[in-house]
Each structure stands twice: as structure tokens, then as C-alpha cells.
Design a protein around this motif. Sequence first.
Motif, PDB file in Angstrom:
ATOM      1  N   THR A  59       0.821  -1.213   0.000  1.00  0.00           N
ATOM      2  CA  THR A  59       0.000   0.000   0.000  1.00  0.00           C
ATOM      3  C   THR A  59       0.855   1.263   0.000  1.00  0.00           C
ATOM      4  OG1 THR A  59      -1.882  -1.069   1.039  1.00  0.00           O
ATOM      5  CG2 THR A  59      -1.680   1.302   1.368  1.00  0.00           C
ATOM      6  N   GLU A  60       1.919   1.304   0.822  1.00  0.00           N
ATOM      7  CA  GLU A  60       2.699   2.547   0.924  1.00  0.00           C
ATOM      8  C   GLU A  60       3.391   2.904  -0.381  1.00  0.00           C
ATOM      9  OE1 GLU A  60       3.058  -0.160   2.733  1.00  0.00           O
ATOM     10  OE2 GLU A  60       5.168  -0.709   3.032  1.00  0.00           O
ATOM     11  N   LYS A  61       3.683   1.891  -1.176  1.00  0.00           N
ATOM     12  CA  LYS A  61       4.350   2.159  -2.457  1.00  0.00           C
ATOM     13  C   LYS A  61       3.360   2.726  -3.475  1.00  0.00           C
ATOM     14  CE  LYS A  61       7.395   0.354  -5.887  1.00  0.00           C
ATOM     15  NZ  LYS A  61       7.644  -0.707  -6.818  1.00  0.00           N
ATOM     16  N   ALA A  62       2.115   2.236  -3.439  1.00  0.00           N
ATOM     17  CA  ALA A  62       1.109   2.675  -4.415  1.00  0.00           C
ATOM     18  C   ALA A  62       0.340   3.912  -3.957  1.00  0.00           C
ATOM     19  CB  ALA A  62       0.129   1.531  -4.680  1.00  0.00           C
ATOM     20  N   MET A  63       0.498   4.264  -2.679  1.00  0.00           N
ATOM     21  CA  MET A  63      -0.334   5.329  -2.106  1.00  0.00           C
ATOM     22  C   MET A  63      -0.286   6.656  -2.871  1.00  0.00           C
ATOM     23  SD  MET A  63      -2.618   6.118   0.038  1.00  0.00           S
ATOM     24  CE  MET A  63      -2.723   4.973   1.411  1.00  0.00           C
ATOM     25  N   PRO A  64       0.897   7.147  -3.325  1.00  0.00           N
ATOM     26  CA  PRO A  64       0.862   8.427  -4.046  1.00  0.00           C
ATOM     27  C   PRO A  64      -0.014   8.392  -5.294  1.00  0.00           C
ATOM     28  CG  PRO A  64       3.105   7.901  -3.381  1.00  0.00           C
ATOM     29  CD  PRO A  64       2.290   6.671  -3.113  1.00  0.00           C
ATOM     30  N   ALA A  65      -0.084   7.230  -5.964  1.00  0.00           N
ATOM     31  CA  ALA A  65      -0.952   7.133  -7.149  1.00  0.00           C
ATOM     32  C   ALA A  65      -2.417   7.114  -6.724  1.00  0.00           C
ATOM     33  CB  ALA A  65      -0.602   5.881  -7.955  1.00  0.00           C
ATOM     34  N   LEU A 120       1.927  14.430  -7.205  1.00  0.00           N
ATOM     35  CA  LEU A 120       1.982  13.176  -6.447  1.00  0.00           C
ATOM     36  C   LEU A 120       2.580  12.048  -7.288  1.00  0.00           C
ATOM     37  CD1 LEU A 120      -1.417  13.530  -4.611  1.00  0.00           C
ATOM     38  CD2 LEU A 120       0.732  12.925  -3.463  1.00  0.00           C
ATOM     39  N   LEU A 121       2.348  12.093  -8.590  1.00  0.00           N
ATOM     40  CA  LEU A 121       2.857  11.019  -9.459  1.00  0.00           C
ATOM     41  C   LEU A 121       4.364  11.107  -9.670  1.00  0.00           C
ATOM     42  CD1 LEU A 121       0.044  10.687 -12.137  1.00  0.00           C
ATOM     43  CD2 LEU A 121       0.426   9.307 -10.081  1.00  0.00           C
ATOM     44  N   THR A 122       4.989  12.196  -9.221  1.00  0.00           N
ATOM     45  CA  THR A 122       6.450  12.275  -9.302  1.00  0.00           C
ATOM     46  C   THR A 122       7.117  11.651  -8.079  1.00  0.00           C
ATOM     47  OG1 THR A 122       6.673  14.441  -8.214  1.00  0.00           O
ATOM     48  CG2 THR A 122       6.237  14.465 -10.594  1.00  0.00           C
ATOM     49  N   SER A 123       6.322  11.184  -7.134  1.00  0.00           N
ATOM     50  CA  SER A 123       6.864  10.635  -5.883  1.00  0.00           C
ATOM     51  C   SER A 123       7.772   9.435  -6.137  1.00  0.00           C
ATOM     52  CB  SER A 123       5.706  10.220  -4.976  1.00  0.00           C
ATOM     53  OG  SER A 123       6.197   9.463  -3.899  1.00  0.00           O
ATOM     54  N   PRO A 124       9.004   9.465  -5.635  1.00  0.00           N
ATOM     55  CA  PRO A 124       9.915   8.327  -5.854  1.00  0.00           C
ATOM     56  C   PRO A 124       9.374   7.000  -5.311  1.00  0.00           C
ATOM     57  CG  PRO A 124      11.121  10.243  -5.043  1.00  0.00           C
ATOM     58  CD  PRO A 124       9.661  10.577  -4.935  1.00  0.00           C
ATOM     59  N   ALA A 125       8.466   7.035  -4.338  1.00  0.00           N
ATOM     60  CA  ALA A 125       7.911   5.790  -3.793  1.00  0.00           C
ATOM     61  C   ALA A 125       7.271   4.939  -4.880  1.00  0.00           C
ATOM     62  CB  ALA A 125       6.879   6.104  -2.709  1.00  0.00           C
ATOM     63  N   LEU A 126       6.801   5.568  -5.946  1.00  0.00           N
ATOM     64  CA  LEU A 126       6.068   4.835  -6.984  1.00  0.00           C
ATOM     65  C   LEU A 126       6.968   3.971  -7.867  1.00  0.00           C
ATOM     66  CD1 LEU A 126       3.586   7.650  -8.035  1.00  0.00           C
ATOM     67  CD2 LEU A 126       3.005   5.524  -6.864  1.00  0.00           C
ATOM     68  N   LEU A 135       2.825   6.913 -15.648  1.00  0.00           N
ATOM     69  CA  LEU A 135       1.616   7.264 -14.896  1.00  0.00           C
ATOM     70  C   LEU A 135       1.176   8.700 -15.205  1.00  0.00           C
ATOM     71  CD1 LEU A 135       2.416   5.639 -11.424  1.00  0.00           C
ATOM     72  CD2 LEU A 135       0.614   4.914 -13.009  1.00  0.00           C
ATOM     73  N   VAL A 136       2.135   9.624 -15.305  1.00  0.00           N
ATOM     74  CA  VAL A 136       1.808  11.013 -15.647  1.00  0.00           C
ATOM     75  C   VAL A 136       1.123  11.062 -17.019  1.00  0.00           C
ATOM     76  CG1 VAL A 136       2.777  13.284 -16.216  1.00  0.00           C
ATOM     77  CG2 VAL A 136       3.614  12.038 -14.208  1.00  0.00           C
ATOM     78  N   ALA A 137       1.707  10.353 -17.983  1.00  0.00           N
ATOM     79  CA  ALA A 137       1.125  10.339 -19.341  1.00  0.00           C
ATOM     80  C   ALA A 137      -0.276   9.724 -19.311  1.00  0.00           C
ATOM     81  CB  ALA A 137       2.043   9.570 -20.287  1.00  0.00           C
ATOM     82  N   LEU A 181     -11.060   8.080 -15.986  1.00  0.00           N
ATOM     83  CA  LEU A 181     -10.319   8.136 -14.722  1.00  0.00           C
ATOM     84  C   LEU A 181     -10.406   6.802 -13.969  1.00  0.00           C
ATOM     85  CD1 LEU A 181      -8.567  10.132 -13.225  1.00  0.00           C
ATOM     86  CD2 LEU A 181     -10.572  10.876 -11.950  1.00  0.00           C
ATOM     87  N   ILE A 182     -11.564   6.142 -14.048  1.00  0.00           N
ATOM     88  CA  ILE A 182     -11.696   4.801 -13.456  1.00  0.00           C
ATOM     89  C   ILE A 182     -10.734   3.849 -14.170  1.00  0.00           C
ATOM     90  CG2 ILE A 182     -13.301   2.843 -13.284  1.00  0.00           C
ATOM     91  CD1 ILE A 182     -15.516   4.920 -12.639  1.00  0.00           C
ATOM     92  N   GLY A 183     -10.606   4.022 -15.484  1.00  0.00           N
ATOM     93  CA  GLY A 183      -9.657   3.207 -16.236  1.00  0.00           C
ATOM     94  C   GLY A 183      -8.222   3.440 -15.778  1.00  0.00           C
ATOM     95  N   PHE A 184      -7.851   4.698 -15.593  1.00  0.00           N
ATOM     96  CA  PHE A 184      -6.503   4.998 -15.074  1.00  0.00           C
ATOM     97  C   PHE A 184      -6.274   4.291 -13.746  1.00  0.00           C
ATOM     98  CE2 PHE A 184      -3.983   7.332 -12.000  1.00  0.00           C
ATOM     99  CZ  PHE A 184      -2.765   7.434 -12.653  1.00  0.00           C
ATOM    100  N   ALA A 185      -7.255   4.423 -12.851  1.00  0.00           N
ATOM    101  CA  ALA A 185      -7.104   3.866 -11.499  1.00  0.00           C
ATOM    102  C   ALA A 185      -6.980   2.346 -11.551  1.00  0.00           C
ATOM    103  CB  ALA A 185      -8.292   4.281 -10.625  1.00  0.00           C
ATOM    104  N   ALA A 186      -7.797   1.714 -12.380  1.00  0.00           N
ATOM    105  CA  ALA A 186      -7.785   0.248 -12.436  1.00  0.00           C
ATOM    106  C   ALA A 186      -6.485  -0.284 -13.025  1.00  0.00           C
ATOM    107  CB  ALA A 186      -8.982  -0.243 -13.251  1.00  0.00           C
ATOM    108  N   LYS A 187      -5.891   0.469 -13.963  1.00  0.00           N
ATOM    109  CA  LYS A 187      -4.666   0.007 -14.620  1.00  0.00           C
ATOM    110  C   LYS A 187      -3.406   0.332 -13.820  1.00  0.00           C
ATOM    111  CE  LYS A 187      -5.752   2.153 -18.504  1.00  0.00           C
ATOM    112  NZ  LYS A 187      -5.631   2.748 -19.839  1.00  0.00           N
ATOM    113  N   ALA A 188      -3.505   1.281 -12.886  1.00  0.00           N
ATOM    114  CA  ALA A 188      -2.296   1.804 -12.235  1.00  0.00           C
ATOM    115  C   ALA A 188      -1.484   0.713 -11.530  1.00  0.00           C
ATOM    116  CB  ALA A 188      -2.666   2.919 -11.248  1.00  0.00           C
ATOM    117  N   GLY A 189      -2.160  -0.241 -10.899  1.00  0.00           N
ATOM    118  CA  GLY A 189      -1.433  -1.310 -10.198  1.00  0.00           C
ATOM    119  C   GLY A 189      -0.565  -2.103 -11.156  1.00  0.00           C
TER     120      GLY A 189
END
Lengths: 288, 288
Positions: A59-65, A120-126, A135-137, A181-189
Motif C-alpha cells: 500500500t505505501e508504495k502505491a499510495m501516491p498514485a 503526487l505522481l512524481t513521488s519516488p515511492a512509486l 503514470l503522468v502520461a 479516470l476509473i480506467g486509469f485507477a484500475a490500470k495503475a497497479g
Amino acid sequence: MFTDRLTNVQTAVQAALDAHVAQYPAGQLRDAMHYALQGGKRLRAFLVLEGAAIFDIPTEKAMPAACAVEALHAYSLVHDDMPCMDNDDLRRGMPTVHVQWDEATAALAGDALQTMAFELLTSPALGTAETRIRLVADLAQASGAEGMVYGQALDIAAETAPTPLTIEQIIELQEGKTGALIGFAAKAGAVLAEKDPAPFAAYAKALGLAFQIADDILDIEGNEDLTGKRLHKDAEAGKATFVSLLGLAGAKTRATELCDLAIAALAPYAQGADSLRDLARFTIARKH
Amino acid sequence: MFTDRLTNVQTAVQAALDAHVAQYPAGQLRDAMHYALQGGKRLRAFLVLEGAAIFDIPTEKAMPAACAVEALHAYSLVHDDMPCMDNDDLRRGMPTVHVQWDEATAALAGDALQTMAFELLTSPALGTAETRIRLVADLAQASGAEGMVYGQALDIAAETAPTPLTIEQIIELQEGKTGALIGFAAKAGAVLAEKDPAPFAAYAKALGLAFQIADDILDIEGNEDLTGKRLHKDAEAGKATFVSLLGLAGAKTRATELCDLAIAALAPYAQGADSLRDLARFTIARKH
């Protein structure tokens, strides 16, 4: 259990969003951003975090996204509620930002929440820079002039169109306005894991439409105390919705079919994707 | 010659922006984005491209960053001109977006122009993923709740403040409202070249203030036909400006001192930075 997992996501995402906003200079702008980020179902953040969990990304790694997609969503709500757009005075059970402060504050808070999403998407944790720039694109494509804002523009245009939209036009509108946006969220993992996001795109496409149909049903059958927003607006405005085009029973049948489709798209992921299956069922059964 | 270089930048940047916008789905949203991106001095794009040229980075490689900063700037103007903000009806000699269309279109076109700015920074032409994610982070910091939008919020708050701002408060406001984005633009070339951007940050800090003082002087002495925007608004609104605080002669002296400071900051770059030196001189001498 699904509702426990969702509650855990809501708590963790709220804390992370609050901590991020607290870094900005104090003042009314920051207060309004903080206010606009309170509450909400956090379904988009849930998609990010549970999608990441399928690939054992903590979770902590994906949290910024997860926070990015919620900040992006919050910006769209703040602007969409403004008098020149949907003119809503109630959101998540609270006065909307332009009611609580004023329109200038709503415009600026929305603007800065969009910026925050990309920040947030520039966060190194990601992960690697490659993963983050991807992710930005993806977020830009999902939310801009070919995604969410495009859908919003179609929605605004529909209000003054001489004839109600057809079902195909409503689907195009919703694939932009809420689906992208739902598509972005679902694919982000999958993006975070550097795996193929295609099954999640298929899941999200069905889920997004089911979500919107459920919203249209709630606009007819829902309770303002539970939804925390004004209802019956579409019917009053004479807008075509999935319910006006398919009928209430037809809309419920379509939502159930889409829920099944969404679940079927997750077949490659066995039990790991159970919470995303539960989310699809929740989406069409929810009362808010 | 400086004006030739600036004209070349204007032509090349306009073509690149138009080509980018043409990729989006046709409709009123795209028309409004295209409209909002016409004209302008392109000083921010000039900073990016000339900064890059110092490090022998060709124009085509730096162009997406130059377009990004102009898209970001255009979004801020569209929203800033709206009735709930500065309520301007004229920009770059044309009706503002909400006058040409309506407020909803202005809100959405501005939103999508911000998204477009971040999208442009994902362009592979700009270099490695590390370089691009650095630019995304820098643009977010320069434009969001601790940069440009923060400055805009301070500006809005100043309109209803019980007492006029002090010079220190105006400097803080302007360092956010216009300075931060000028800083991003000036540093971008060094970031693209993976060199130290500190001299460019110092240059931009002086240039940005000089630019704003020149704007305040133009608001008093300027010609609406040349500037393409409404003038005398600050004095009518009783707003404190560099001119109201320093006097006209004092403001001109300060602008000249800042121009000299900006030029001095470029000492490490010899003749390669001559067009940035010319830009500093142009900034305080311009009539528009």
C-alpha cells in the motif's frame, strides 16, 4: 471483508491526502483544498491500491498514485459544482467549495488540486522514473481534452442540445466523464508492477459504465441524506440518462450484465482480485 | 538580432501548440483551447528554448517543454480572466474565452490546458524519464498551491484586505503569481542538459520581478491597442502595485536595477546567454 477493506483504504488515503496538503503554505487556498479532499467513497483509490496488491505491491508504495487519482477527482468535482457548470450546493453532505467560500476560491482550489495530482505522481515511492512518467502520461490522457474534461464538455453541450442524446452518445460521454479516470485507477497497479494492464482496462470499461448506470438509478431512487448530494436533477433538467433511455428495469439489468462482464475480465487473477470483484458488486448495489 | 529570434520562437511555438491541440477530439472544447493558445509574447517559451540553446540542445528537443510552459500560462490566463476572478473581457487583443463562448467552456478549456502542459512534459523528445519526471515535478511546484496558484490566491485576497499590501507582501505575491513559472522556464534548459540550474534561478528571480514592475508601469503608461488588454485596472481598484508603492520614477529605477541583476546572474555563460540578456532588457523596455 470488502467493506472493512474499503474502510481501511478510506482511512489511509484520507491521512495521506491530509499530510500532503499540510505541506503547502497556510491560507484559504490550502483550507479549501483540504476541505474538498474530505470524505468520498474512495473507489478510485481502492482500485489503485487493490490493483497494486494483486502484484504484491504494498500500500505505501502505491499510495501516491491512489492519492493522485483522488486529488484529480476532487478537482473535477469542485469545478463541476460551480455555478457556471452544474451549480450544485451540496457534495458529500457538505456545502460545495464555492458555497463555503466563493467562486474564485473554488476555481483556484480546483486548479491546485489538479496540479497536486500530477505532483503526487512524481513521488519516488512509486518506482522508477519510467514508471512515474508513464503514470503522468496515463493520467493526462485520462483526464484532459480526450478524457474526463472532454466528457464534461459533451455533458455541458448536451444540456442545450436540441434533442436528447442517444444511448451511444451517452456511453461516449460517460466513457470520458467518469470512465477514463476509473480506467486509469484500475490500470495503475499493473503499471506499477510493469505488467500488462489490458485485463484491468476491460474490467474498468464495464465497471465505469455500471457505475454510471447505478448513479442514474440513484438519482431516481436514492436518498439525499445517504448520497450527500442533490438528486433528481437529471430528470428535472430533461437530460437523457441510462434510466430515461433503458427504463428503470432495463437499466438495472444492464448494470448487472456489466458487473458480470467486469468480473469476467479479472479471470486471469484468481483469488487475488476478489476485492475488485466485490467492488463491482458493490458498485451496482450501493445506496450512496 | 533579439526581435528576430523572438519572432522565430513565436512562429515555431505557435505551430507546435496548434499541432498538439489538433490531436484532440474536435469540438467546442478543442476550439476554445486552440483560441486561448493564440498570440502572446511567448517570453516563457523563449526562456526555455534559449536556455536550452546555451547547452547546445536543439529547439526540437526542448520544444515540448516550451509548449508546456505556454499551455500552463494560457490556462492561468483563461481562468484568471473569468468573472469570478479578474473579470477581463479582452486578452491579447481578442475577447476572452468566457466572452467568446461561456464560463463553462472557459473553466473546462483552462482545466484541459493545464493537463496538456503536464502531458507535453512526458514527451520522449525531452530526454530520459529522469529528466522528464524532474520537469513534471518542477512545473507542479512552480504552478500549484506553493507557486502560481498560491500567488493568485494572495492576489484575490488582497482585493478585499482592509489595508493595501506592503512591498514585501507584493513581492511574495508576484514571486508566486508570475515569478515561479518564469523560474521554471528559465531553469528548464539546464534541467534538460542535466546542468546546475542555480544561475538561471537567480536570473529568473530578478527578471520576474522586473517583468511585473514593467507590467505595473504599463498599466499606468501603456496603450490598450498595443498591450491587447484592459489597463488602469489596478489604480481603479485601489490595489497596491510597485508603482503605487515606489512611485513611477522609483519603479523604473528598481526595474533597471533588477535588469542589471538578471544580466549579472548569467556571467558564467559568456556570449551564449546574450539573447537572455537581451530578453531582460526587452522586458523593461517593452510597450506591450
